[in-house]
Design a protein around this motif. Structure first.
Motif, mmCIF file in Angstrom:
data_model
loop_
_atom_site.group_PDB
_atom_site.id
_atom_site.type_symbol
_atom_site.label_atom_id
_atom_site.label_comp_id
_atom_site.label_asym_id
_atom_site.label_seq_id
_atom_site.Cartn_x
_atom_site.Cartn_y
_atom_site.Cartn_z
ATOM 1 N N HIS A 82 0.819 -1.212 0.000
ATOM 2 C CA HIS A 82 0.000 0.000 0.000
ATOM 3 C C HIS A 82 0.855 1.265 0.000
ATOM 4 O O HIS A 82 0.361 2.337 -0.330
ATOM 5 N N GLY A 83 2.109 1.138 0.397
ATOM 6 C CA GLY A 83 2.992 2.303 0.454
ATOM 7 C C GLY A 83 4.329 1.901 1.040
ATOM 8 O O GLY A 83 4.523 1.957 2.253
ATOM 9 N N ARG A 84 5.258 1.474 0.176
ATOM 10 C CA ARG A 84 6.536 0.936 0.641
ATOM 11 C C ARG A 84 7.336 1.986 1.420
ATOM 12 O O ARG A 84 7.936 1.684 2.446
ATOM 13 N N GLY A 85 7.319 3.232 0.944
ATOM 14 C CA GLY A 85 8.079 4.270 1.627
ATOM 15 C C GLY A 85 7.572 4.519 3.032
ATOM 16 O O GLY A 85 8.361 4.618 3.985
ATOM 17 N N ALA A 86 6.256 4.620 3.188
ATOM 18 C CA ALA A 86 5.675 4.844 4.512
ATOM 19 C C ALA A 86 5.919 3.635 5.424
ATOM 20 O O ALA A 86 6.203 3.796 6.617
ATOM 21 N N TRP A 159 -5.195 5.940 6.678
ATOM 22 C CA TRP A 159 -6.269 6.847 6.256
ATOM 23 C C TRP A 159 -6.348 6.923 4.725
ATOM 24 O O TRP A 159 -7.422 6.795 4.141
ATOM 25 N N ARG A 160 -5.212 7.147 4.087
ATOM 26 C CA ARG A 160 -5.206 7.348 2.641
ATOM 27 C C ARG A 160 -5.649 6.097 1.892
ATOM 28 O O ARG A 160 -6.363 6.186 0.884
ATOM 29 N N ARG A 161 -5.210 4.940 2.362
ATOM 30 C CA ARG A 161 -5.541 3.695 1.663
ATOM 31 C C ARG A 161 -6.814 3.035 2.174
ATOM 32 O O ARG A 161 -7.192 1.969 1.682
ATOM 33 N N ARG A 162 -7.456 3.674 3.187
ATOM 34 C CA ARG A 162 -8.700 3.141 3.762
ATOM 35 C C ARG A 162 -8.543 1.682 4.197
ATOM 36 O O ARG A 162 -9.383 0.821 3.907
ATOM 37 N N ARG A 215 -10.073 -8.266 12.381
ATOM 38 C CA ARG A 215 -10.280 -8.178 10.940
ATOM 39 C C ARG A 215 -8.988 -8.228 10.118
ATOM 40 O O ARG A 215 -8.981 -8.738 9.003
ATOM 41 N N GLY A 216 -7.913 -7.653 10.626
ATOM 42 C CA GLY A 216 -6.675 -7.597 9.869
ATOM 43 C C GLY A 216 -6.672 -6.434 8.893
ATOM 44 O O GLY A 216 -7.596 -5.614 8.851
ATOM 45 N N ILE A 217 -5.612 -6.342 8.085
ATOM 46 C CA ILE A 217 -5.452 -5.271 7.096
ATOM 47 C C ILE A 217 -6.012 -5.744 5.757
ATOM 48 O O ILE A 217 -5.767 -6.872 5.328
ATOM 49 N N ARG A 218 -6.742 -4.860 5.095
ATOM 50 C CA ARG A 218 -7.262 -5.196 3.781
ATOM 51 C C ARG A 218 -6.123 -5.439 2.802
ATOM 52 O O ARG A 218 -5.228 -4.615 2.686
ATOM 53 N N PRO A 219 -6.104 -6.568 2.109
ATOM 54 C CA PRO A 219 -5.019 -6.832 1.160
ATOM 55 C C PRO A 219 -5.051 -5.875 -0.010
ATOM 56 O O PRO A 219 -6.108 -5.369 -0.386
ATOM 57 N N ALA A 220 -3.892 -5.622 -0.582
ATOM 58 C CA ALA A 220 -3.787 -4.728 -1.745
ATOM 59 C C ALA A 220 -4.448 -5.383 -2.958
ATOM 60 O O ALA A 220 -4.279 -6.586 -3.188
ATOM 61 N N GLN A 221 -5.175 -4.592 -3.710
ATOM 62 C CA GLN A 221 -5.821 -5.094 -4.921
ATOM 63 C C GLN A 221 -4.933 -4.812 -6.121
ATOM 64 O O GLN A 221 -4.267 -3.776 -6.194
ATOM 65 N N PRO A 222 -4.877 -5.725 -7.084
ATOM 66 C CA PRO A 222 -4.078 -5.469 -8.290
ATOM 67 C C PRO A 222 -4.607 -4.261 -9.045
ATOM 68 O O PRO A 222 -5.823 -4.069 -9.184
ATOM 69 N N ARG A 223 -3.680 -3.419 -9.527
ATOM 70 C CA ARG A 223 -4.068 -2.217 -10.248
ATOM 71 C C ARG A 223 -4.507 -2.593 -11.661
ATOM 72 O O ARG A 223 -3.872 -3.399 -12.343
ATOM 73 N N PRO A 224 -5.576 -1.960 -12.155
ATOM 74 C CA PRO A 224 -6.007 -2.228 -13.538
ATOM 75 C C PRO A 224 -5.021 -1.654 -14.531
ATOM 76 O O PRO A 224 -4.395 -0.624 -14.282
#
Length: 225
Positions: A82-86, A159-162, A215-224
């Motif tokens: 979701h954000g490697r730098g962060a 927050w940004r990635r909900r 619940r855990g963290i929502r997994p990243a979805q593949p980008r279209p």
């Protein structure tokens, strides 16, 4: 049939639960250590507690430092997509916070004991007060100043990635501002500690830990494409 996605989801849930447990460990050990050291920090009128109490508190702070790093390492594989730098920044800041905590532990131990003996260290009152002062400053700089910064980094990403309900990172952002502002004021001698200002940051970590556990963290979805 169990697919690779199912296995990954299960592994992520276990990792999220581990992070949740480590968050709870950080709070239990930090509060326990503060009580065992003899009460509120930064008050020169409050004397350092006895040998066994301080040794136990120092051990709790070592566990605290390990748990602080552990939370970031457990969250990193869940957050990097979701954000490697962060995610890397959060790991680095938590490591920095843990390092400052351990400096305080090493500073305060000579005030009450020498290794491999139960005899008193034989230090003067002024030296003991100086060692305790170093410990107080590390408590202010580590949990007081660095922790709000790493909490902000994590809260902004969530927050940004909900990745969690919005109220959780909002608690983190509000709590970070309050704790950072309070400790800057304490640093410059403008005020003493105001315990109630820590409540939002405490609620942030408890809420985040509960959500990770359930619940855990929502997994990243593949980008279209």
């Amino acid at each position: 049939m169990t697919t690779r996605t199912d296995l990954t989801t299960r592994a992520d849930r276990r990792t999220a639960r581990l992070a949740a447990v480590l968050f709870l460990v950080t709070w239990v050990t930090s509060v326990g250590a503060l009580a065992l050291y003899g009460g509120s920090s930064y008050d020169p009128a409050t004397r350092l507690a006895g040998r066994d109490s301080v040794l136990t508190a120092s051990l709790l702070e070592v566990v605290l430092a390990v748990a602080v790093v552990g939370t970031s390492l457990a969250l990193y594989p869940l957050l990097r997509a979701h954000g490697r730098g962060a995610a890397l920044g959060y790991v680095a800041l938590r490591g920095l916070e843990a390092s400052v905590i351990l400096v305080g532990v090493v500073a305060v131990l000579p005030a009450v004991a020498r290794p491999a003996t139960t005899a008193a260290p034989g230090l003067s009152v002024d030296v003991v007060d100086g060692l305790r002062l170093v410990h107080d400053w590390t408590f202010l700089v580590g949990p007081g100043l660095i922790n709000p910064v790493n909490a902000t980094v994590l809260a902004v990403l969530l927050w940004r990635r909900r990745l969690v309900p919005r109220f959780i990172p909002l608690l983190g952002l509000v709590g970070s501002v309050l704790v950072l502002g309070q400790n800057l004021a304490v640093m410059f001698g403008l005020t003493g500690t105001i315990a109630i200002l820590v409540v939002p940051l405490f609620a942030w970590e408890i809420s985040l830990a509960a959500y990770l556990l359930l619940r855990g963290i929502r997994p990243a979805q593949p980008r279209p494409r």
